[in-house]
Design a protein around this motif. Sequence first.
Motif, PDB file in Angstrom:
ATOM      1  N   GLY A   1       0.952  -1.334   0.036  1.00 44.13           N
ATOM      2  CA  GLY A   1      -0.067   0.050  -0.014  1.00 44.13           C
ATOM      3  C   GLY A   1       0.821   1.225   0.332  1.00 44.13           C
ATOM      4  O   GLY A   1       2.208   1.380   0.224  1.00 44.13           O
ATOM      5  N   VAL A   2       0.244   2.283  -0.119  1.00 48.59           N
ATOM      6  CA  VAL A   2       0.871   3.806  -0.275  1.00 48.59           C
ATOM      7  C   VAL A   2       1.455   4.038   1.101  1.00 48.59           C
ATOM      8  O   VAL A   2       1.058   3.776   2.385  1.00 48.59           O
ATOM      9  CB  VAL A   2      -0.275   4.943  -0.567  1.00 48.59           C
ATOM     10  CG1 VAL A   2       0.373   6.245  -0.214  1.00 48.59           C
ATOM     11  CG2 VAL A   2      -0.777   4.499  -1.812  1.00 48.59           C
ATOM     12  N   SER A   3       2.760   4.344   1.249  1.00 39.96           N
ATOM     13  CA  SER A   3       3.723   4.660   2.370  1.00 39.96           C
ATOM     14  C   SER A   3       3.476   6.161   2.682  1.00 39.96           C
ATOM     15  O   SER A   3       3.121   6.893   1.985  1.00 39.96           O
ATOM     16  CB  SER A   3       5.047   4.182   1.904  1.00 39.96           C
ATOM     17  OG  SER A   3       5.273   2.828   1.840  1.00 39.96           O
ATOM     18  N   ASP A   4       3.773   6.471   3.904  1.00 35.55           N
ATOM     19  CA  ASP A   4       3.824   7.739   4.295  1.00 35.55           C
ATOM     20  C   ASP A   4       5.110   8.453   3.964  1.00 35.55           C
ATOM     21  O   ASP A   4       6.125   7.642   3.763  1.00 35.55           O
ATOM     22  CB  ASP A   4       3.405   7.633   5.861  1.00 35.55           C
ATOM     23  CG  ASP A   4       4.783   6.864   6.623  1.00 35.55           C
ATOM     24  OD1 ASP A   4       5.639   7.479   7.176  1.00 35.55           O
ATOM     25  OD2 ASP A   4       4.763   5.652   6.984  1.00 35.55           O
ATOM     26  N   PRO A   5       5.362   9.621   3.897  1.00 38.29           N
ATOM     27  CA  PRO A   5       6.471  10.105   3.541  1.00 38.29           C
ATOM     28  C   PRO A   5       7.784   9.815   4.449  1.00 38.29           C
ATOM     29  O   PRO A   5       8.527   9.668   3.678  1.00 38.29           O
ATOM     30  CB  PRO A   5       6.216  11.677   3.836  1.00 38.29           C
ATOM     31  CG  PRO A   5       4.513  11.956   3.599  1.00 38.29           C
ATOM     32  CD  PRO A   5       4.403  10.660   4.078  1.00 38.29           C
ATOM     33  N   GLU A   6       7.621   9.579   5.754  1.00 36.36           N
ATOM     34  CA  GLU A   6       8.674   9.123   6.605  1.00 36.36           C
ATOM     35  C   GLU A   6       9.318   7.761   6.082  1.00 36.36           C
ATOM     36  O   GLU A   6      10.490   7.420   5.949  1.00 36.36           O
ATOM     37  CB  GLU A   6       8.477   9.263   8.078  1.00 36.36           C
ATOM     38  CG  GLU A   6       9.700   8.757   8.781  1.00 36.36           C
ATOM     39  CD  GLU A   6       9.236   8.794  10.214  1.00 36.36           C
ATOM     40  OE1 GLU A   6      10.207   8.665  11.206  1.00 36.36           O
ATOM     41  OE2 GLU A   6       8.086   8.720  10.763  1.00 36.36           O
ATOM     42  N   GLY A   7       8.222   6.964   5.757  1.00 38.94           N
ATOM     43  CA  GLY A   7       8.462   5.377   5.627  1.00 38.94           C
ATOM     44  C   GLY A   7       9.132   5.409   4.068  1.00 38.94           C
ATOM     45  O   GLY A   7      10.234   4.754   3.928  1.00 38.94           O
ATOM     46  N   ILE A   8       8.894   6.229   3.236  1.00 39.74           N
ATOM     47  CA  ILE A   8       9.432   6.255   1.881  1.00 39.74           C
ATOM     48  C   ILE A   8      11.182   7.123   2.065  1.00 39.74           C
ATOM     49  O   ILE A   8      11.808   6.385   1.476  1.00 39.74           O
ATOM     50  CB  ILE A   8       8.574   7.259   0.912  1.00 39.74           C
ATOM     51  CG1 ILE A   8       7.264   6.600   0.465  1.00 39.74           C
ATOM     52  CG2 ILE A   8       9.475   7.503  -0.255  1.00 39.74           C
ATOM     53  CD1 ILE A   8       6.287   7.501  -0.129  1.00 39.74           C
ATOM     54  N   TRP A   9      11.126   8.011   2.837  1.00 40.90           N
ATOM     55  CA  TRP A   9      12.336   8.467   2.912  1.00 40.90           C
ATOM     56  C   TRP A   9      13.386   7.572   3.934  1.00 40.90           C
ATOM     57  O   TRP A   9      14.518   7.298   3.150  1.00 40.90           O
ATOM     58  CB  TRP A   9      12.232   9.798   4.125  1.00 40.90           C
ATOM     59  CG  TRP A   9      13.454  10.345   4.708  1.00 40.90           C
ATOM     60  CD1 TRP A   9      13.838  10.443   5.682  1.00 40.90           C
ATOM     61  CD2 TRP A   9      14.516  10.825   3.669  1.00 40.90           C
ATOM     62  NE1 TRP A   9      15.231  11.034   5.851  1.00 40.90           N
ATOM     63  CE2 TRP A   9      15.463  11.193   4.604  1.00 40.90           C
ATOM     64  CE3 TRP A   9      14.704  11.158   2.396  1.00 40.90           C
ATOM     65  CZ2 TRP A   9      16.797  11.988   3.970  1.00 40.90           C
ATOM     66  CZ3 TRP A   9      15.941  11.698   2.016  1.00 40.90           C
ATOM     67  CH2 TRP A   9      17.011  12.198   2.769  1.00 40.90           C
ATOM     68  N   ASN A  10      12.924   6.781   4.561  1.00 47.44           N
ATOM     69  CA  ASN A  10      13.830   5.634   5.224  1.00 47.44           C
ATOM     70  C   ASN A  10      14.153   4.675   4.337  1.00 47.44           C
ATOM     71  O   ASN A  10      15.369   4.194   4.280  1.00 47.44           O
ATOM     72  CB  ASN A  10      12.802   4.960   6.483  1.00 47.44           C
ATOM     73  CG  ASN A  10      13.081   6.052   7.749  1.00 47.44           C
ATOM     74  OD1 ASN A  10      13.987   7.004   7.840  1.00 47.44           O
ATOM     75  ND2 ASN A  10      12.026   6.014   8.440  1.00 47.44           N
ATOM     76  N   LYS A  11      12.917   4.255   3.486  1.00 49.32           N
ATOM     77  CA  LYS A  11      13.437   3.202   2.377  1.00 49.32           C
ATOM     78  C   LYS A  11      14.528   3.710   1.345  1.00 49.32           C
ATOM     79  O   LYS A  11      15.402   3.029   0.705  1.00 49.32           O
ATOM     80  CB  LYS A  11      12.243   2.686   1.585  1.00 49.32           C
ATOM     81  CG  LYS A  11      11.345   1.787   2.545  1.00 49.32           C
ATOM     82  CD  LYS A  11      10.125   1.344   1.740  1.00 49.32           C
ATOM     83  CE  LYS A  11       9.248   0.534   2.562  1.00 49.32           C
ATOM     84  NZ  LYS A  11       7.911   0.060   2.057  1.00 49.32           N
ATOM     85  N   HIS A  12      14.332   5.129   0.986  1.00 49.79           N
ATOM     86  CA  HIS A  12      15.183   5.787   0.088  1.00 49.79           C
ATOM     87  C   HIS A  12      16.638   5.925   0.707  1.00 49.79           C
ATOM     88  O   HIS A  12      17.675   5.533   0.048  1.00 49.79           O
ATOM     89  CB  HIS A  12      14.712   7.227  -0.095  1.00 49.79           C
ATOM     90  CG  HIS A  12      15.241   7.606  -1.405  1.00 49.79           C
ATOM     91  ND1 HIS A  12      15.140   7.149  -2.658  1.00 49.79           N
ATOM     92  CD2 HIS A  12      16.022   8.905  -1.473  1.00 49.79           C
ATOM     93  CE1 HIS A  12      15.898   8.019  -3.670  1.00 49.79           C
ATOM     94  NE2 HIS A  12      16.353   8.796  -2.883  1.00 49.79           N
ATOM     95  N   LEU A  13      16.748   6.233   1.818  1.00 46.89           N
ATOM     96  CA  LEU A  13      17.985   6.169   2.610  1.00 46.89           C
ATOM     97  C   LEU A  13      18.668   4.558   2.713  1.00 46.89           C
ATOM     98  O   LEU A  13      19.796   4.535   2.283  1.00 46.89           O
ATOM     99  CB  LEU A  13      17.998   6.727   4.130  1.00 46.89           C
ATOM    100  CG  LEU A  13      17.536   8.310   4.054  1.00 46.89           C
ATOM    101  CD1 LEU A  13      17.652   8.827   5.472  1.00 46.89           C
ATOM    102  CD2 LEU A  13      18.890   8.944   3.250  1.00 46.89           C
ATOM    103  N   ARG A  14      17.757   3.706   2.927  1.00 40.46           N
ATOM    104  CA  ARG A  14      18.251   2.524   3.033  1.00 40.46           C
ATOM    105  C   ARG A  14      18.747   2.010   1.661  1.00 40.46           C
ATOM    106  O   ARG A  14      19.972   1.394   1.508  1.00 40.46           O
ATOM    107  CB  ARG A  14      17.099   1.193   3.320  1.00 40.46           C
ATOM    108  CG  ARG A  14      17.410  -0.092   3.232  1.00 40.46           C
ATOM    109  CD  ARG A  14      16.198  -1.039   3.076  1.00 40.46           C
ATOM    110  NE  ARG A  14      15.347  -0.611   1.686  1.00 40.46           N
ATOM    111  CZ  ARG A  14      14.438  -0.938   1.324  1.00 40.46           C
ATOM    112  NH1 ARG A  14      13.746  -1.626   2.222  1.00 40.46           N
ATOM    113  NH2 ARG A  14      13.846  -0.875   0.206  1.00 40.46           N
ATOM    114  N   ASN A  15      17.991   2.442   0.451  1.00 45.58           N
ATOM    115  CA  ASN A  15      18.670   2.113  -0.921  1.00 45.58           C
ATOM    116  C   ASN A  15      19.836   2.865  -1.308  1.00 45.58           C
ATOM    117  O   ASN A  15      20.848   2.082  -1.930  1.00 45.58           O
ATOM    118  CB  ASN A  15      17.345   2.536  -1.899  1.00 45.58           C
ATOM    119  CG  ASN A  15      16.222   1.506  -1.828  1.00 45.58           C
ATOM    120  OD1 ASN A  15      16.586   0.413  -1.310  1.00 45.58           O
ATOM    121  ND2 ASN A  15      15.144   1.920  -2.443  1.00 45.58           N
ATOM    122  N   ILE A  16      19.952   4.162  -0.732  1.00 46.82           N
ATOM    123  CA  ILE A  16      21.273   4.727  -1.121  1.00 46.82           C
ATOM    124  C   ILE A  16      22.505   3.865  -0.163  1.00 46.82           C
ATOM    125  O   ILE A  16      23.485   3.884  -0.731  1.00 46.82           O
ATOM    126  CB  ILE A  16      21.166   6.113  -0.412  1.00 46.82           C
ATOM    127  CG1 ILE A  16      20.046   6.874  -1.364  1.00 46.82           C
ATOM    128  CG2 ILE A  16      22.624   6.881  -0.415  1.00 46.82           C
ATOM    129  CD1 ILE A  16      19.766   8.180  -0.974  1.00 46.82           C
TER     130      ILE A  16
END
Length: 173
Positions: free
Chosen positions: A35-50
Amino acid sequence: MIETERLLLRPVAVADLAEVVAMLSDPGTSRFLGGVSDPEGIWNKHLRNIGHWTAFGYGIFTVRRVLDGAYVGQIGLGHFCRGLGTDFDPFPEAGWVLDGRMHGQGYALEAARAVHRWFTAEQGAGRRVCLIHPDNAASLRVAERMGYRPYDTAEYRNAPAVKLELLPETVAP
């Protein structure tokens, strides 16, 4: 960087965040991702990917079209510590998600093949895994065309999932 006939792939960067948020905020795109993630969750996944790039020397790529630079999505291999067992978690996990406007154009398969060729050249051959919701027919088709085969099922985040593996001798070109 990896370049194919139609796509340019480079490691994810902080500058990609707005496009990632837009992609993952679309219910159609994120329906098989929990489902749609909240902005904080997306940010955390993005940092994980980096961070994958520093920790492992590989990770998730941002995919753009060569023609116009349009954002296509993300694809790559990582370690996501899903708690799915010793037959899954220790192995590089492939994943892909494309912006809904980019579906149905063959970009996922083109990018997946390029990433897997690059990964084999950089990291060597070895078993790889992926996790796909059983109703995600498009993603299952990409995995099958890549040579992934189902070997088990699981429940992940209260949803059914198919565990697939790609063995070194079955890597598709």
